[in-house]
Design a protein around this motif. Structure first.
Motif, PDB file in Angstrom:
ATOM      1  N   SER A 103       0.949  -1.287  -0.068  1.00 58.29           N
ATOM      2  CA  SER A 103       0.173  -0.126   0.002  1.00 58.29           C
ATOM      3  C   SER A 103       0.723   1.167  -0.125  1.00 58.29           C
ATOM      4  O   SER A 103       0.512   2.154  -0.449  1.00 58.29           O
ATOM      5  CB  SER A 103      -0.953   0.185   1.056  1.00 58.29           C
ATOM      6  OG  SER A 103      -0.327  -0.039   2.426  1.00 58.29           O
ATOM      7  N   VAL A 104       1.940   1.244   0.509  1.00 58.72           N
ATOM      8  CA  VAL A 104       2.861   2.453   0.532  1.00 58.72           C
ATOM      9  C   VAL A 104       3.340   2.379  -1.215  1.00 58.72           C
ATOM     10  O   VAL A 104       3.382   3.724  -1.304  1.00 58.72           O
ATOM     11  CB  VAL A 104       4.323   2.011   1.301  1.00 58.72           C
ATOM     12  CG1 VAL A 104       5.265   3.176   1.172  1.00 58.72           C
ATOM     13  CG2 VAL A 104       3.899   1.654   2.670  1.00 58.72           C
ATOM     14  N   VAL A 105       3.858   1.485  -1.746  1.00 55.76           N
ATOM     15  CA  VAL A 105       4.097   1.689  -3.126  1.00 55.76           C
ATOM     16  C   VAL A 105       2.968   2.162  -3.931  1.00 55.76           C
ATOM     17  O   VAL A 105       3.228   3.145  -4.685  1.00 55.76           O
ATOM     18  CB  VAL A 105       4.717   0.129  -3.592  1.00 55.76           C
ATOM     19  CG1 VAL A 105       4.888   0.222  -5.018  1.00 55.76           C
ATOM     20  CG2 VAL A 105       5.696  -0.248  -2.798  1.00 55.76           C
ATOM     21  N   LYS A 106       1.744   1.483  -3.740  1.00 58.65           N
ATOM     22  CA  LYS A 106       0.663   1.889  -4.353  1.00 58.65           C
ATOM     23  C   LYS A 106       0.362   3.481  -3.920  1.00 58.65           C
ATOM     24  O   LYS A 106      -0.134   4.138  -4.934  1.00 58.65           O
ATOM     25  CB  LYS A 106      -0.681   0.989  -3.918  1.00 58.65           C
ATOM     26  CG  LYS A 106      -0.740  -0.147  -4.401  1.00 58.65           C
ATOM     27  CD  LYS A 106      -1.607  -0.940  -4.208  1.00 58.65           C
ATOM     28  CE  LYS A 106      -1.519  -2.616  -4.590  1.00 58.65           C
ATOM     29  NZ  LYS A 106      -2.265  -3.612  -3.924  1.00 58.65           N
ATOM     30  N   HIS A 107       0.546   3.761  -2.809  1.00 55.81           N
ATOM     31  CA  HIS A 107       0.239   5.322  -2.650  1.00 55.81           C
ATOM     32  C   HIS A 107       1.004   6.347  -3.590  1.00 55.81           C
ATOM     33  O   HIS A 107       0.665   7.106  -3.914  1.00 55.81           O
ATOM     34  CB  HIS A 107       0.507   5.567  -1.055  1.00 55.81           C
ATOM     35  CG  HIS A 107       0.624   7.016  -0.701  1.00 55.81           C
ATOM     36  ND1 HIS A 107      -0.399   7.615  -0.210  1.00 55.81           N
ATOM     37  CD2 HIS A 107       1.655   7.811  -0.712  1.00 55.81           C
ATOM     38  CE1 HIS A 107      -0.134   8.946  -0.012  1.00 55.81           C
ATOM     39  NE2 HIS A 107       1.187   9.138  -0.292  1.00 55.81           N
ATOM     40  N   PHE A 108       2.504   5.996  -3.603  1.00 57.95           N
ATOM     41  CA  PHE A 108       3.060   6.942  -4.489  1.00 57.95           C
ATOM     42  C   PHE A 108       2.818   6.618  -6.036  1.00 57.95           C
ATOM     43  O   PHE A 108       2.831   7.703  -6.759  1.00 57.95           O
ATOM     44  CB  PHE A 108       4.991   6.644  -4.099  1.00 57.95           C
ATOM     45  CG  PHE A 108       5.144   7.226  -2.717  1.00 57.95           C
ATOM     46  CD1 PHE A 108       4.932   8.576  -2.619  1.00 57.95           C
ATOM     47  CD2 PHE A 108       5.482   6.278  -1.923  1.00 57.95           C
ATOM     48  CE1 PHE A 108       5.338   8.870  -1.265  1.00 57.95           C
ATOM     49  CE2 PHE A 108       5.685   6.455  -0.421  1.00 57.95           C
ATOM     50  CZ  PHE A 108       5.741   7.991  -0.196  1.00 57.95           C
ATOM     51  N   LEU A 109       2.042   5.437  -6.436  1.00 56.82           N
ATOM     52  CA  LEU A 109       1.838   5.510  -7.868  1.00 56.82           C
ATOM     53  C   LEU A 109       0.753   6.073  -7.995  1.00 56.82           C
ATOM     54  O   LEU A 109       0.647   6.882  -9.053  1.00 56.82           O
ATOM     55  CB  LEU A 109       1.720   3.738  -8.070  1.00 56.82           C
ATOM     56  CG  LEU A 109       3.056   2.947  -8.082  1.00 56.82           C
ATOM     57  CD1 LEU A 109       2.484   1.582  -8.310  1.00 56.82           C
ATOM     58  CD2 LEU A 109       3.767   3.317  -9.584  1.00 56.82           C
ATOM     59  N   ARG A 110      -0.353   6.188  -6.946  1.00 51.08           N
ATOM     60  CA  ARG A 110      -1.498   6.904  -7.277  1.00 51.08           C
ATOM     61  C   ARG A 110      -1.065   8.439  -7.202  1.00 51.08           C
ATOM     62  O   ARG A 110      -1.605   9.289  -7.970  1.00 51.08           O
ATOM     63  CB  ARG A 110      -2.279   6.804  -5.922  1.00 51.08           C
ATOM     64  CG  ARG A 110      -3.416   5.811  -6.145  1.00 51.08           C
ATOM     65  CD  ARG A 110      -4.632   6.005  -5.080  1.00 51.08           C
ATOM     66  NE  ARG A 110      -4.052   6.129  -3.642  1.00 51.08           N
ATOM     67  CZ  ARG A 110      -3.612   5.261  -2.826  1.00 51.08           C
ATOM     68  NH1 ARG A 110      -3.613   3.943  -3.282  1.00 51.08           N
ATOM     69  NH2 ARG A 110      -3.329   5.757  -1.623  1.00 51.08           N
ATOM     70  N   HIS A 111       0.031   8.997  -6.551  1.00 51.59           N
ATOM     71  CA  HIS A 111       0.204  10.259  -6.746  1.00 51.59           C
ATOM     72  C   HIS A 111       1.117  10.617  -7.653  1.00 51.59           C
ATOM     73  O   HIS A 111       1.853  11.611  -7.596  1.00 51.59           O
ATOM     74  CB  HIS A 111       1.016  10.695  -5.166  1.00 51.59           C
ATOM     75  CG  HIS A 111      -0.007  10.678  -4.084  1.00 51.59           C
ATOM     76  ND1 HIS A 111      -0.632  11.898  -3.603  1.00 51.59           N
ATOM     77  CD2 HIS A 111      -0.868   9.937  -3.591  1.00 51.59           C
ATOM     78  CE1 HIS A 111      -1.708  11.928  -2.729  1.00 51.59           C
ATOM     79  NE2 HIS A 111      -1.645  10.484  -2.724  1.00 51.59           N
ATOM     80  N   SER A 112       1.313   9.785  -8.617  1.00 50.74           N
ATOM     81  CA  SER A 112       2.277   9.903  -9.830  1.00 50.74           C
ATOM     82  C   SER A 112       1.446  10.477 -10.816  1.00 50.74           C
ATOM     83  O   SER A 112       1.738  10.392 -11.857  1.00 50.74           O
ATOM     84  CB  SER A 112       2.967   8.835 -10.299  1.00 50.74           C
ATOM     85  OG  SER A 112       3.733   8.028  -9.205  1.00 50.74           O
ATOM     86  N   GLY A 113       0.272  10.879 -10.579  1.00 52.57           N
ATOM     87  CA  GLY A 113      -0.889  11.174 -11.676  1.00 52.57           C
ATOM     88  C   GLY A 113      -1.198  10.064 -12.420  1.00 52.57           C
ATOM     89  O   GLY A 113      -1.235  10.071 -13.515  1.00 52.57           O
TER      90      GLY A 113
END
Ligand SMILES: Cc1cc2nc3c(=O)[nH]c(=O)nc-3n(C[C@H](O)[C@H](O)[C@H](O)COP(=O)(O)OP(=O)(O)OC[C@H]3O[C@@H](n4cnc5c(N)ncnc54)[C@H](O)[C@@H]3O)c2cc1C
Length: 329
Positions: free
Chosen positions: A113-123
């Motif tokens: 979920s940490v990795v997914k969070h930053f992917l989500r915030h990559s636009g």
């Protein structure tokens, strides 16, 4: 500008996020490829087939922020805590020799979920799973990136966040762009290997242990969901058994676990995984967090091999990668 980030682990997702946040005015289009079926890399979370069981983190278990990193990476920790991605670790940790002042965090929804969070915030970059890069070829001012499946695509810039031995195995022009010194530095990187064994229990099971995490030395040898227990083997065991597959090693780990915790209840399912590249034992010496292999077209490699193996190591690498991109864009 088309940028390809190879690897949807923590370094790749953080780099995609930072590039998006910092270079949004430069018309940068970010694409992420990963060879796996899910994101996370060594921060992956395994969902057992039985939905009544809790998922389990097979790689990283928790994040320890030293006082210094808590300060320098404060905004990232705040973001993750505010969004509920991280939570302070509130169970007993036995046998850990912690450096003074470190704070431990867990990811309640799993490390991925940490990795997914930053992917989500990559636009929401274009994310393509089961895309394994097999080679890189220089074509004028771009890189032609080949996939194992046979096709290829062109990108203006490429960031490799895959383990270093896998970078060195890539086909194409990489051999020509590496200087003698870079080649030596990359060949000097080494990793420990580990097996992870996850046991899944039915709801209501009491594991009968007073700790949440327990370290054994060599002499010792979610609501409504059933608990899970993850065992990581030590470095010497990983080295001795590196060429054996997970199925062969599973009964050995289970035997040792039964010796250490004879009262452990019967699990309803088990998952064993081999991490050939677990944590970096010897990182690239004297490196700022990334290595620029080519400036035109840009080719950078990054990841924990260029710092150290944990959350803050990946973040340090991603922050230094951003500077490399800003310098040429
Ligand atoms: C067993 C274990 C326990 C750990 N414990 C902790 C801990 O408690 N706390 C902590 O902070 N850290 C821990 N770590 C370290 C941490 O997990 C790593 O430092 C971090 O996840 C590395 O992230 P990365 O993005 O640099 O690399 P990776 O996570 O390895 O990401 C690389 C990605 O590239 C993909 N890939 C590889 N080759 C290709 C290719 N040719 N084409 C396309 N994609 C490719 C892979 O599928 C992977 O998703 C642990 C690691 C392991 C294995």
């Amino acid at each position: 500008i088309r940028v390809l980030v190879v690897g949807a682990g923590l370094t790749g997702s953080l780099s995609a996020c930072l590039l998006r946040r910092e270079l949004k005015d430069k018309n940068v289009h970010i694409v992420v490829w990963d060879k796996a079926r899910g994101v996370g890399g060594r921060m992956s979370t395994f969902r057992p087939p039985d939905p009544s069981c809790h998922s389990a983190d097979l790689g990283a278990q928790y994040i320890s922020a030293t006082r210094e990193y808590a300060r320098s990476h404060h905004s990232f920790y705040t973001e993750l805590l505010e969004e509920g991605i991280l939570r302070p670790l509130d169970c007993a940790v036995e046998g850990l020799r912690h450096k003074d002042g470190s704070t431990d965090y867990v990811a309640p929804l799993g490390m991925s979920s940490v990795v997914k969070h930053f992917l989500r915030h990559s636009g929401e970059p274009d994310l393509f799973l089961e895309h394994q890069v097999s080679g890189l070829y220089r074509r004028g001012s771009s890189w032609e990136v080949h996939r194992k499946q046979g096709d290829s695509q062109n990108f203006d810039s490429v960031l490799l966040t895959i383990p270093v031995p896998q970078i060195l195995q890539l086909e194409g022009d990489l051999g020509d762009v590496l200087s003698v010194q870079q080649r030596e530095l990359l060949h000097g990187v080494s990793y420990s290997s580990r097996f992870a064994l996850a046991l899944f229990f039915p709801p209501g099971t009491d594991l009968g242990v007073p700790w949440g995490v327990r370290y054994y030395n060599n002499d010792d040898g979610g609501a409504g969901l059933g608990p899970s227990l993850v065992v990581h083997t030590g470095v010497p065991f990983g080295l001795q058994n590196l060429e054996r597959n997970a199925e062969e090693v599973q009964p050995i780990i289970l035997g040792e676990l039964n010796r250490l915790l004879p009262a452990l209840p019967q699990p309803i399912s088990i998952k064993c995984h081999k991490w050939r590249y677990s944590q970096v034992a010897s990182a690239v010496a004297g490196c700022p967090g990334h290595m620029t292999l080519s400036e035109h077209p840009l080719l950078v490699c990054a990841g924990d091999a260029f710092t150290h193996s944990n959350f803050d190591g990946c973040l340090t690498s991603a922050l230094s990668t951003l500077e490399a991109f800003k310098g040429v864009m």
